[in-house]
Design a protein around this motif. Structure first.
Motif, PDB file in Angstrom:
ATOM      1  N   ASN A   1      -0.774   3.092  24.939  1.00 37.92           N
ATOM      2  CA  ASN A   1      -1.690   2.877  26.065  1.00 37.92           C
ATOM      3  C   ASN A   1      -2.951   3.725  25.933  1.00 37.92           C
ATOM      4  OD1 ASN A   1       0.070   1.041  27.268  1.00 37.92           O
ATOM      5  ND2 ASN A   1       1.100   2.611  28.480  1.00 37.92           N
ATOM      6  N   LYS A   2      -2.818   4.918  25.357  1.00 35.46           N
ATOM      7  CA  LYS A   2      -3.984   5.788  25.191  1.00 35.46           C
ATOM      8  C   LYS A   2      -4.914   5.300  24.090  1.00 35.46           C
ATOM      9  CE  LYS A   2      -2.384  10.326  26.803  1.00 35.46           C
ATOM     10  NZ  LYS A   2      -2.112  11.730  26.385  1.00 35.46           N
ATOM     11  N   TYR A   3      -4.329   4.759  23.010  1.00 34.25           N
ATOM     12  CA  TYR A   3      -5.125   4.370  21.841  1.00 34.25           C
ATOM     13  C   TYR A   3      -4.830   2.916  21.479  1.00 34.25           C
ATOM     14  CZ  TYR A   3      -4.579   9.425  21.873  1.00 34.25           C
ATOM     15  OH  TYR A   3      -4.499  10.739  22.271  1.00 34.25           O
ATOM     16  N   PRO A   4      -5.210   1.981  22.344  1.00 31.25           N
ATOM     17  CA  PRO A   4      -4.810   0.578  22.163  1.00 31.25           C
ATOM     18  C   PRO A   4      -5.468  -0.129  20.988  1.00 31.25           C
ATOM     19  CG  PRO A   4      -6.353   0.775  23.997  1.00 31.25           C
ATOM     20  CD  PRO A   4      -6.026   2.177  23.570  1.00 31.25           C
ATOM     21  N   PHE A   5      -6.548   0.429  20.450  1.00 29.42           N
ATOM     22  CA  PHE A   5      -7.255  -0.254  19.361  1.00 29.42           C
ATOM     23  C   PHE A   5      -6.925   0.361  17.999  1.00 29.42           C
ATOM     24  CE2 PHE A   5      -9.791  -0.836  23.218  1.00 29.42           C
ATOM     25  CZ  PHE A   5      -9.823  -2.218  23.263  1.00 29.42           C
ATOM     26  N   SER A   6      -5.789   1.020  17.922  1.00 23.86           N
ATOM     27  CA  SER A   6      -5.336   1.640  16.671  1.00 23.86           C
ATOM     28  C   SER A   6      -4.498   0.653  15.865  1.00 23.86           C
ATOM     29  CB  SER A   6      -4.518   2.899  16.981  1.00 23.86           C
ATOM     30  OG  SER A   6      -5.232   3.786  17.811  1.00 23.86           O
ATOM     31  N   ASP A   7      -4.427   0.871  14.578  1.00 21.60           N
ATOM     32  CA  ASP A   7      -3.592   0.013  13.741  1.00 21.60           C
ATOM     33  C   ASP A   7      -3.226   0.719  12.438  1.00 21.60           C
ATOM     34  OD1 ASP A   7      -5.775  -0.163  12.024  1.00 21.60           O
ATOM     35  OD2 ASP A   7      -6.398  -2.130  12.735  1.00 21.60           O
ATOM     36  N   THR A   8      -2.313   0.106  11.721  1.00 24.89           N
ATOM     37  CA  THR A   8      -1.879   0.569  10.405  1.00 24.89           C
ATOM     38  C   THR A   8      -2.256  -0.472   9.365  1.00 24.89           C
ATOM     39  OG1 THR A   8       0.037   1.668  11.383  1.00 24.89           O
ATOM     40  CG2 THR A   8       0.095   1.305   9.006  1.00 24.89           C
ATOM     41  N   GLU A   9      -2.728  -0.019   8.224  1.00 27.94           N
ATOM     42  CA  GLU A   9      -3.020  -0.937   7.115  1.00 27.94           C
ATOM     43  C   GLU A   9      -2.154  -0.567   5.926  1.00 27.94           C
ATOM     44  OE1 GLU A   9      -6.688  -2.557   4.290  1.00 27.94           O
ATOM     45  OE2 GLU A   9      -7.062  -0.998   5.797  1.00 27.94           O
ATOM     46  N   TYR A  10      -1.371  -1.533   5.457  1.00 23.41           N
ATOM     47  CA  TYR A  10      -0.580  -1.353   4.243  1.00 23.41           C
ATOM     48  C   TYR A  10      -1.456  -1.735   3.046  1.00 23.41           C
ATOM     49  CZ  TYR A  10       3.675  -0.935   7.068  1.00 23.41           C
ATOM     50  OH  TYR A  10       4.640  -0.515   7.959  1.00 23.41           O
ATOM     51  N   LEU A  11      -1.710  -0.772   2.185  1.00 21.61           N
ATOM     52  CA  LEU A  11      -2.555  -1.021   1.027  1.00 21.61           C
ATOM     53  C   LEU A  11      -1.743  -1.609  -0.122  1.00 21.61           C
ATOM     54  CD1 LEU A  11      -4.634   2.295   1.096  1.00 21.61           C
ATOM     55  CD2 LEU A  11      -5.097   0.134   2.261  1.00 21.61           C
ATOM     56  N   GLU A  12      -2.437  -1.963  -1.191  1.00 22.54           N
ATOM     57  CA  GLU A  12      -1.752  -2.506  -2.358  1.00 22.54           C
ATOM     58  C   GLU A  12      -0.989  -1.397  -3.093  1.00 22.54           C
ATOM     59  OE1 GLU A  12      -4.885  -3.044  -1.674  1.00 22.54           O
ATOM     60  OE2 GLU A  12      -5.118  -5.212  -1.432  1.00 22.54           O
ATOM     61  N   LEU A  13       0.032  -1.805  -3.800  1.00 20.75           N
ATOM     62  CA  LEU A  13       0.774  -0.871  -4.657  1.00 20.75           C
ATOM     63  C   LEU A  13      -0.132  -0.403  -5.787  1.00 20.75           C
ATOM     64  CD1 LEU A  13       4.018  -2.983  -4.838  1.00 20.75           C
ATOM     65  CD2 LEU A  13       3.886  -0.737  -3.768  1.00 20.75           C
ATOM     66  N   ALA A  14       0.015   0.859  -6.172  1.00 21.45           N
ATOM     67  CA  ALA A  14      -0.808   1.377  -7.272  1.00 21.45           C
ATOM     68  C   ALA A  14       0.037   2.292  -8.144  1.00 21.45           C
ATOM     69  CB  ALA A  14      -2.037   2.091  -6.738  1.00 21.45           C
ATOM     70  N   GLU A  15      -0.061   3.601  -7.941  1.00 24.64           N
ATOM     71  CA  GLU A  15       0.668   4.554  -8.762  1.00 24.64           C
ATOM     72  C   GLU A  15       2.128   4.672  -8.342  1.00 24.64           C
ATOM     73  OE1 GLU A  15      -0.408   6.016 -11.414  1.00 24.64           O
ATOM     74  OE2 GLU A  15      -2.445   5.253 -11.266  1.00 24.64           O
ATOM     75  N   SER A  16       2.420   4.498  -7.065  1.00 26.02           N
ATOM     76  CA  SER A  16       3.764   4.676  -6.532  1.00 26.02           C
ATOM     77  C   SER A  16       4.432   3.334  -6.325  1.00 26.02           C
ATOM     78  CB  SER A  16       3.692   5.453  -5.209  1.00 26.02           C
ATOM     79  OG  SER A  16       4.950   5.485  -4.570  1.00 26.02           O
ATOM     80  N   ASP A  17       5.774   3.367  -6.132  1.00 25.70           N
ATOM     81  CA  ASP A  17       6.482   2.140  -5.779  1.00 25.70           C
ATOM     82  C   ASP A  17       6.477   1.918  -4.269  1.00 25.70           C
ATOM     83  OD1 ASP A  17       8.125   4.248  -5.176  1.00 25.70           O
ATOM     84  OD2 ASP A  17       9.840   3.563  -6.359  1.00 25.70           O
ATOM     85  N   HIS A  18       5.805   2.821  -3.515  1.00 27.55           N
ATOM     86  CA  HIS A  18       5.595   2.652  -2.082  1.00 27.55           C
ATOM     87  C   HIS A  18       4.122   2.340  -1.818  1.00 27.55           C
ATOM     88  CE1 HIS A  18       9.455   4.247  -0.352  1.00 27.55           C
ATOM     89  NE2 HIS A  18       9.537   4.737  -1.577  1.00 27.55           N
ATOM     90  N   ARG A  19       3.877   1.466  -0.869  1.00 26.95           N
ATOM     91  CA  ARG A  19       2.497   1.183  -0.477  1.00 26.95           C
ATOM     92  C   ARG A  19       1.948   2.341   0.358  1.00 26.95           C
ATOM     93  NH1 ARG A  19       1.303  -4.107  -1.266  1.00 26.95           N
ATOM     94  NH2 ARG A  19       3.066  -5.524  -1.591  1.00 26.95           N
TER      95      ARG A  19
END
Length: 394
Positions: free
Chosen positions: A196-214
């Protein structure tokens, strides 16, 4: 990721290095403060890097979680950076990819106990090493709903939900013999007060690169911001023959225009359009390489050597952006990020800061009780001697 996005706070998981080595990395990336959790043997290891202007209080830290209170501008909330990989006993090494749920439920119970007394906005982020439903896994053994019950119970009791996201949420990719497995192991959870405080926030999952986690980028905001970039001429474009011809044609087109400002504005818009059409930005090359690596890691027919070659190309492209970004980052350090008004109230919005500064200087230069200049000048230390002045004015 640091070379391209320059985050204010960075959470690293599975550093697998001692604090001194990780500290050197933080300094190299130009972070001012760091919190470490060393690995157990060669497994695990956590680190939180932050900028000087991000005020953080570390409540607790161990191999599973770094529990923080964050304050920056108008943002103030609890942040739990978690890692669901290692076992519950800090004296007993465990595999960083240990699938045993008996090790992870201890972390879920700790978070539930925190929720009992925690008041205010709260975010949980990191590698949960767990999914919420079978659909969050592709390939490998099918998970049952009962096997993820402990994780879902924690989410429900803590009053959490996934922060809205973009990108591919199947954040982990691995190979088991010839099969590719993808799972949603990394996520960002927030409670209702935070949302409710930060309603315009979001998460972006980037492409895989060096790690096996995004990698995940979390953007926090309480209002929609309209961003208009500043135009800066890129001198590298002068070596592009087609670019020079295009701008020459644009200038000749303005021969009938008498206003110099209009002439320059037309050329500026032509430059911007040319760059958009030709996509000369290094960031575009990086995006293309990251996409190729992402696709290659999810294709069982692609060789390890080919993936490694793409990663070498990516690192070279990153170097160009990194040094350019350092210049931009140093410039942004001089920006006023917050200001007190005359009533002692702290403001962080750019528009309000501008109004406070305008009011301050208007009052300063319109006051009638100013000290006469003849009384002020004698108090200033003289640095330019008469001889220096004569030499400069010859």
């Amino acid at each position: 990721m640091q070379r391209l996005y320059f985050p204010d706070l960075l959470f690293l998981i599975e550093t697998k290095q001692q604090n001194d080595y990780v500290c050197d990395i933080g300094v190299y990336l130009d972070f001012d403060h760091m919190t470490f959790v060393p690995p157990i043997g060669i497994s695990g290891g956590l680190a939180v890097f932050r900028k000087e202007y991000v005020y953080v209080s570390c409540i607790s830290s161990d191999v599973h979680m770094v529990n923080l209170h964050v304050q920056y501008k108008a943002f103030q909330f609890y942040l739990s950076c978690i890692y669901g990989g290692t076992g519950p006993h800090t004296h007993a090494p465990a595999s960083a990819t240990d699938p045993n749920p008996q090790h992870r439920h201890v972390l879920w119970e700790r978070l539930q106990r925190l929720a009992v007394s925690r008041i205010g906005g709260w975010m949980i982020c990191g590698d949960c090493n767990e999914i919420t439903r079978p659909e969050e896994k592709k390939g490998g053994r099918v998970r049952s709903l009962s096997s993820v019950q402990n994780f879902n119970t924690m989410i429900e009791i803590c009053g959490m939900e996934d922060l809205q996201f973009k990108g591919n949420q199947l954040s982990w990719v691995g190979r088991r013999r010839t099969e590719i497995i993808e799972c949603c192991l990394d996520r960002v959870l927030v409670n209702s007060e935070w949302k409710n405080k930060y309603p315009f926030s979001d998460t972006e999952y980037l492409e895989l690169a060096e790690s096996d986690h995004r990698p995940m980028i979390i953007s926090i905001d309480y209002q929609v911001r309209s961003r208009k970039g500043l135009f800066r001429y890129d001198k590298r474009l002068f070596n592009e023959h087609e670019f020079v011809e295009t701008i020459s044609d644009a200038w000749r087109y303005t021969e009938s225009i008498n206003n110099w400002s209009s002439k320059l504005d037309h050329c500026r818009r032509t430059m911007i359009q040319w760059k958009r059409d030709k996509k000369t930005n290094s960031a575009v090359k990086i995006q293309e390489l990251r996409s190729q690596i992402d696709q290659a890691l999810r294709d069982s027919s692609v060789t390890t050597e080919f993936i490694q070659d793409l990663r070498v190309q990516l690192n070279k492209a990153f170097l160009l952006v990194f040094y350019h970004g350092l210049t931009k980052m140093k410039r942004s350090k001089n920006k006023i990020k917050e200001m007190f008004d005359k009533n002692g109230i702290l403001h962080s919005q750019d528009e309000t800061i501008a109004l406070i500064a305008e009011e301050y200087f208007l009052e300063m230069f319109s006051r009638s009780d100013n000290v006469p200049l003849s009384e002020v000048l004698p108090t200033i230390t003289k640095l330019v001697t008469d001889e220096m002045n004569q030499a400069l004015t010859r």
